[in-house]
Design an enzyme around this catalytic site. Structure first.
Site, short mmCIF file in Angstrom:
data_model
loop_
_atom_site.label_atom_id
_atom_site.label_comp_id
_atom_site.label_asym_id
_atom_site.label_seq_id
_atom_site.Cartn_x
_atom_site.Cartn_y
_atom_site.Cartn_z
N LYS A 162 42.52 55.17 24.84
CA LYS A 162 42.85 55.06 26.18
C LYS A 162 42.57 53.63 26.62
CE LYS A 162 40.59 55.81 29.61
NZ LYS A 162 39.66 56.29 30.61
N CYS A 189 47.05 66.94 43.09
CA CYS A 189 47.08 67.80 41.80
C CYS A 189 45.66 67.57 41.34
CB CYS A 189 48.07 67.31 40.69
SG CYS A 189 48.27 68.87 39.56
N CYS A 220 52.65 69.77 47.62
CA CYS A 220 53.43 69.18 46.61
C CYS A 220 54.96 69.35 46.88
CB CYS A 220 52.85 69.77 45.21
SG CYS A 220 53.67 69.11 43.88
N CYS A 260 57.60 73.14 39.23
CA CYS A 260 56.32 73.06 38.33
C CYS A 260 56.05 74.69 37.89
CB CYS A 260 55.18 72.57 39.24
SG CYS A 260 53.19 72.60 38.21
#
Length: 398
Positions: free
Chosen positions: A288, A357, A367, A373
């Protein structure tokens, strides 16, 4: 007194063993059985009793195990080495194993057999070890291999609509990553060797650390010595450790920073490597971190940087399936996410994970993609179907 009591009990045990092990052959009468319990010796001529009593079963002949036990007990009492034991029916059998000394001293058990070591010397022969010296910095090369090719997976349904709704929410609220992320490394120009090195230092410090603490530690390094590879390399460990207070695992990161600064200064002319393989060879740099450095420092898109936020949110949205590790999630995302969005997905989902989230108690009610979702749909209020049917019938009757 305890030693004396222990010795007396051993005497009684030896006496009983003598009587039971070397008793005369033939039926054992009750008189002889009582003599065994009282400790009185049997008759010398070993003749059976004339009293007409009921005979009992005679004990078995002494076994080898019984002889060895008696021999060991006798050696402990008489300070003599253990022997095979006296011959049954002799005078020695009546006194074998009994204490003949009043010193109450017992010998120590035999020393255990020690291992024998053989020293081997080789003349005029030099042996070279294949292992590197412990004083050298051992750098393990890590090569990231994705199991899926880009475009090998179909995209999940409605992913573009979810993307647009998350982008709309990100515009309404500023997240910590927007103010203190890896690209926010100070007021200088966002290009050149120094900027790339600052991005590398920032991502190395960001592991298990909040963005606020990472930005504060980097600012202290910049004010103290400019935060260049040469200055970090020559900085004492104690002082560098003090400048990194508040950063998670600062002891390990102090060591990684000094090793990385030395490699960059000596091998790359104070510049950060521009390939994924070379970045992964630096101590303390993971996939990463390497991808973020290439994206921000070199403006090269080589992959999707997946951290805990991207891993968690992509799993909640159903964009990845059974991805146990960030690398597995990265492989699945790169298999269907368009290449022109690889640079945007990390900053998009990281800020979304910091504001709405969240890892614990996500704000699904705020949201905008709640009904799209799989996790958000479970938090929607339940609809009473019976009540809706009654209301519908009443409207028709009216």
């Amino acid at each position: 007194s305890k030693m004396k009591t222990h010795k007396e009990s051993m005497k009684d045990a030896l006496k009983w063993l003598d009587q039971a092990a070397y008793a005369p052959q033939g039926p054992l009468t009750r008189q002889r059985q009582a003599a065994l319990h009282t400790g009185q010796p049997l008759s010398v001529n070993n003749t059976p009793s004339t009293q007409a009593d009921e005979p009992v079963v005679h004990p078995k002949k002494p076994t080898a195990r019984l002889k060895s036990i008696k021999s060991e007990m006798g050696s402990l009492m008489t300070n003599e080495p253990a022997s095979a034991g006296p011959v049954p029916g002799t005078v020695e059998s009546q006194t074998a194993g009994r204490c003949t000394s009043e010193s109450h001293q017992f010998i120590e058990p035999k020393d255990r057999r020690k291992r024998q070591y053989v020293k081997v010397e080789v003349e005029n022969e030099s042996i070279t070890s294949p292992l590197p010296s412990i004083t050298q910095n051992i750098v393990k090369k890590r090569v990231v291999k994705t199991k899926m090719e880009p475009g090998s997976m179909p995209p999940p349904p409605n992913w573009e609509e979810v993307w647009d709704r998350i982008s709309n929410m990100r515009k309404k609220e500023v997240a910590p990553v927007d103010k203190w992320g890896a690209e926010c490394t100070g007021e200088g120009p966002r290009e050149g060797k120094l900027y790339r090195f600052h991005v590398l230092v920032s991502v190395m410090l960001s592991s298990q650390t909040k963005d606020e603490q990472t930005y504060a530690a980097l600012s202290r390094l910049q004010k103290d010595n400019g935060c260049t590879p040469e200055s970090i390399m020559n900085l004492p460990d104690d002082k560098l450790r003090d400048l990194l207070y508040g950063v998670g695992f600062h002891n390990n990161k102090t060591r990684y920073l000094k090793q990385t600064a030395r490699i960059i200064h000596e091998k790359y002319d104070d510049d950060v490597p521009d390939t994924l393989e070379a970045l992964l060879e630096l101590p303390g740099v993971g996939p990463k971190m390497a991808i973020i450095v290439l994206n921000s420092g070199w403006r090269k898109t080589t992959g999707i940087p997946v951290d805990v936020h991207v891993h968690r949110i992509s799993g909640r949205l159903g964009w990845v399936k059974n991805a146990a590790t960030p690398e597995a999630a990265r492989a699945q995302l790169e298999a269907w996410v368009p290449a022109d969005k690889w640079n945007q997905i990390n900053i998009l989902l990281v800020g979304f994970g910091q504001t709405i989230c969240t890892p614990i108690n996500p704000k699904c009610d705020k949201c905008e993609a709640q009904e799209l979702c799989p996790v958000g749909r479970k938090t929607l209020p339940r609809v009473n179907k019976k009540k809706l049917k009654v209301e519908h019938n009443e409207e028709q009757l009216a």
